[in-house]
Design an enzyme around this catalytic site. Structure first.
Site, short mmCIF file in Angstrom:
data_model
loop_
_atom_site.label_atom_id
_atom_site.label_comp_id
_atom_site.label_asym_id
_atom_site.label_seq_id
_atom_site.Cartn_x
_atom_site.Cartn_y
_atom_site.Cartn_z
N GLY A 55 0.82 -1.20 0.00
CA GLY A 55 0.00 0.00 0.00
C GLY A 55 0.86 1.26 0.00
O GLY A 55 1.93 1.32 -0.60
N SER A 56 0.40 2.28 0.71
CA SER A 56 1.01 3.61 0.63
C SER A 56 2.44 3.69 1.17
O SER A 56 3.15 4.65 0.86
CB SER A 56 0.14 4.63 1.36
OG SER A 56 -1.11 4.76 0.70
N THR A 57 2.86 2.73 1.98
CA THR A 57 4.26 2.76 2.43
C THR A 57 5.21 2.65 1.25
O THR A 57 6.34 3.14 1.30
CB THR A 57 4.55 1.62 3.43
OG1 THR A 57 4.19 0.37 2.83
CG2 THR A 57 3.78 1.82 4.73
N LYS B 56 4.98 4.21 -1.47
CA LYS B 56 5.11 5.50 -2.14
C LYS B 56 6.47 6.14 -1.87
O LYS B 56 6.93 6.97 -2.66
CB LYS B 56 3.98 6.43 -1.69
CG LYS B 56 2.62 5.98 -2.20
CD LYS B 56 1.46 6.74 -1.57
CE LYS B 56 0.12 6.21 -2.10
NZ LYS B 56 -1.04 6.79 -1.40
#
Length: 663
Positions: free
Chosen positions: A316-318, A320
């Site tokens: 997920g967003s980690t 990014k």
């Protein structure tokens, strides 16, 4: 009167002579057979009967934490051996029954199993092991002929279910089965010895017999990079996190970003290595016993498995942080670039949505990371193109194993580059459609923390001998350069912004410069192969950001109720970082605002109106405040805050409650 031998008698004598001759010839052949043809086998049997060969087990090396605390050691125990020919040879069934019964009552073993062993056609049989001295003495008191007692060693884990997936366990014969016990078995096991003597039929040593004593060579000790204190902080926080989130499991990895050393590694549930073949809780044990043998094996393999190394998940967003650092390093984007967000983006005819139902508007790269904006990172990945994107996946080690010194490491799951289209590239840019292991992700992000070097992670610091002398040392291994120090510093600044001003505030620790990134990703449903209703909620962080001493990754698997990383994983990370930074004697440095707030016991309420609830919680917590969820949003983490009390900018006492409202 002299009697003559009759013809009949002569025939009888002749027949007897022939029979006797045949018997003698047969006997001669029989003796010849044994002395010539079968001589080798009989010699071996004679030697076997006259030789007492007692194995002397080598002492398995001790496993220590980095500070010399014993985590796994070997303790003295005793094994019971019998020579069936001496013990039960010539005995009646009743006598054999009594011997088996006496041995069973004394050793605690099953009578039927003992009876089966003591009548075997075998020179030497082990009937019991891991006995203490008191029990061994009771066996001696039975004074049974053909019974031998040998000194042995048994693996002992003094802290029970502590760092269990890291340490692993051993088999019944003291061989490494999983974990570090398996990975370093060749060093830990040592070399067994033997005591060989010639004995008579009663077991007494022959006066002119030979004797040979081969001393056992003890195994080497293993010194881990694990710190017992930090491991304790992690396991305590995970236990509390399980109670709050009701998750299926929680994983946590803590590392030193400058050395690649693993300071703590844990996952729930664990197991007790002292009794690794069954669950630790009474309820789980009852369910376990109902399973078939095949299902029990599956259960145990899953229990022993270290998901930090062996399981993949969508980050997920980690992820990014990987995307934005790669684009900055390759000069595809700059810090002054802006990206717009109206809650979605169209990529090759496919609409990809942001996690937030409220648009982020126009934002800088730093703000895009702070907002965890999906459209912005999809655009960044698109600007890079798949060749540049995959170049950095390779550099960061995402497309290969880390080489960690632990068995069963799994590779990431990524598209083959030729199969990557615009949509696949965009979704990978914000951490979906790609699966990594926890150790891969934290190892990659450590390069951001240490100035740009990808380091090989490791669980073991050194091997030592019985006197504590270092036989082999495992230092820092630089795999390759990934980023410039400038890019690494810029991304660390973004990570700090996420915690100080963004949705990662639930991980903020007063007085310390904490940086991080939250992540929330749908799990693939095993049955349908599509995204389901469960989530991986995570937080990846470092501290202190001006000179990182520790990095941390917490992954909450399928939490019940609140599922955003800011609500589940970040508070767990905060608990661990608070204890760990103090333990490492990292002095807190308060800003003027923080110091004034501490002295006056007040803080300033942030503006969360217009923010999604999960982000608002992070911002409120980052100011040392509590929050109150509205009654009409008890199961909603995604609503937009339309009002708040107290208002933004109000000075209130720390730990005061901020009330947020939903339409």
């Amino acid at each position: 009167m002299k009697k003559s031998v009759t013809v009949k008698n002569r025939k009888r004598i002749a027949l007897g002579f022939v029979l006797l001759s045949l018997l003698l010839v047969g006997l001669t052949f029989r003796v010849g057979w044994h002395q010539v043809v079968n001589a080798g086998e009989l010699t071996e049997k004679a030697i076997e009967q006259q030789t007492r060969d007692v194995p002397i087990a080598a002492k398995r090396g001790t496993i220590y934490d980095r500070n010399g605390k014993e985590l796994a050691s070997s303790i003295t125990c005793y094994s019971i051996w019998v020579r069936p020919a001496q013990l039960t040879g010539g005995k009646t069934e009743a006598e054999i029954e009594k011997i088996a019964n006496d041995l069973a009552e004394t050793t605690g073993e099953e009578k039927a199993e003992i009876k089966e062993k003591i009548v075997k056609q075998q020179a030497l049989v082990k009937i019991a092991k891991y006995l203490d001295k008191k029990t061994a003495d009771k066996v001696r008191d039975l004074k049974l002929e053909g019974v031998q007692i040998s000194e042995d060693t048994r693996r002992y884990y003094s802290l029970g279910n502590f760092a269990s997936q890291v340490l692993g366990s051993v088999t019944d014969d003291n061989t490494g089965r999983t974990g570090i016990e398996l990975e370093y078995d060749q060093y830990l096991s040592g070399v067994s010895g033997r005591w060989v003597r010639n004995i008579d039929v009663n077991g007494n040593e022959l006066l002119d017999g030979s004797e040979a004593y081969h001393e056992a060579q003890d195994g080497l000790n293993v010194v881990l990079t694990i710190d017992e204190a930090i491991q304790y902080y992690v396991e305590k926080a995970l236990e509390e996190g399980m109670k709050k989130t009701k998750a299926e499991r929680i994983m946590c990895l803590v590392m030193d970003p400058k050395t690649g050393e693993i300071l703590a590694s844990a996952a729930t549930p664990g197991f007790d290595p002292n009794n690794a073949t069954q669950p630790t809780t009474k309820k789980a044990l009852e369910e376990f016993k109902k399973l078939s043998t095949e299902k029990q094996n599956e259960y145990l393999f899953k229990l022993w498995r270290n998901p930090i190394v062996s399981d993949t998940y969508e980050p997920g967003s980690t992820f990014k942080l990987i995307t934005v650092s790669s684009a900055l390093e390759d000069k595809v984007i700059s810090l002054t670039d802006t990206f717009s967000c109206n809650t979605s983006v169209n990529i090759a005819g496919t609409t990809l949505h942001c996690w937030s139902s409220k648009d982020h508007g126009t934002q800088t790269v730093k703000q895009a990371v702070g907002n965890s904006c999906n459209p912005a990172h999809a655009k960044i990945a698109t600007k890079m193109g798949k060749n540049v994107f995959y170049k950095y996946l390779d550099l960061y080690g995402i497309t290969s194993k880390t080489g960690v010194d632990y068995p069963g490491e799994t590779s990431s799951i990524t598209y083959a580059i030729e199969n990557v289209g615009p949509v696949e590239l965009a979704t990978m840019g914000y951490g979906q459609s790609i699966s990594v292991t926890p150790i891969q992700l934290l190892t990659a992000v450590n390069a951001i923390g240490n100035g740009g070097d990808l380091l090989e992670p490791h669980y073991v610091k050194a091997l030592t001998d019985a006197d504590g002398n270092v036989v082999k040392e495992y230092g820092t291994t630089v795999v390759r350069k990934v980023l410039s120090a400038k890019t690494a510093r810029e991304v660390r600044d973004m990570m700090e912004y996420v915690v100080s001003d963004g949705g990662g505030g639930t991980a903020k620790v007063s007085g310390y410069r904490i940086g991080g990134k939250t992540g929330t990703a749908n799990k693939i449903d095993a049955g349908s192969g599509k995204y389901g209703k469960d989530y991986y909620s995570s937080f990846l962080g470092m501290a202190p950001m001006d000179d990182p001493k520790v990095s941390i990754l917490v992954v909450v698997d399928s939490p019940k109720g609140a599922f955003y990383g800011s609500l589940t994983a970040a508070p767990i990370a905060k608990s661990i970082l608070t204890d760990t930074l103090r333990y490492l004697n990292v002095e807190p440095e308060y800003t003027k605002e923080e110091q004034a707030a501490i002295d006056g016991n007040y803080t300033t309420v942030p503006n969360v109106v217009g923010k999604e609830f999960s982000e608002a919680v992070g911002m409120i917590s980052g100011k040392s405040l509590k929050y109150s969820r509205p009654k009409n949003a008890q199961d909603d983490d995604s609503f937009i805050v339309v009002d708040q009390y107290p208002k933004a900018g109000t000075k209130v006492k720390q730990n005061s409650v901020v009330y947020v409202y939903k339409e």
